[in-house]
Design an enzyme around this catalytic site. Sequence first.
Site, PDB file in Angstrom:
ATOM      1  CB  CYS A   1      -0.975  -2.958   8.828  1.00  0.00           C
ATOM      2  SG  CYS A   1       0.193  -1.727   8.189  1.00  0.00           S
TER       3      CYS A   1
ATOM      4  CD  GLU B   1      -1.364  -2.253   2.207  1.00  0.00           C
ATOM      5  OE1 GLU B   1      -2.177  -2.862   2.912  1.00  0.00           O
ATOM      6  OE2 GLU B   1      -0.140  -2.538   2.175  1.00  0.00           O
TER       7      GLU B   1
ATOM      8  CB  CYS C   1      -1.103   0.531   5.096  1.00  0.00           C
ATOM      9  SG  CYS C   1       0.504  -0.233   4.755  1.00  0.00           S
TER      10      CYS C   1
END
Length: 147
Positions: free
Chosen positions: A86, A58, A89
């Site tokens: 996560c 990402e 990100c």
Amino acid sequence: MENIFTDEYFMKKALNEAEIAFEKGEIPVGAIIVVNDTVIARSHNLTELLNDVTAHAEMQTITAAANYLGGKYLTGCTLYVTLEPCQMCAGALYWSQISKIVFGARDENRGFEKMGTQLHPKTIVKRGVMAEEASDLMKRFFAEKRK
């Protein structure tokens, strides 16, 4: 005329990136960013290759898309990613003001939803697109690592 540019169409492209990561020995997460049915950025995890814990798929695509667009905001863009982002990100996605996130498999332990991380209020999230394929790739990767 039927629109071929579906969420599944673009998620297949993100899965292709995840396969590239798999072949490189990286955790197989792939991501693309799309605007107006055009892929403007693509990447996969590069944490091992770059020896950088922030080199998630990402993060790589956010940077590439911002460079492509010539600005830091990704309004009007959609991120397709094979695994739920996560917390790190999701924070970057918040600041990018991305319009939509489509992810495949859930990350039950480290995903942004489990961690309670907020996205930009205008960001739309679609979950579970090709989740089985994304999950199977992760399971296969970790099964090979444990041999």
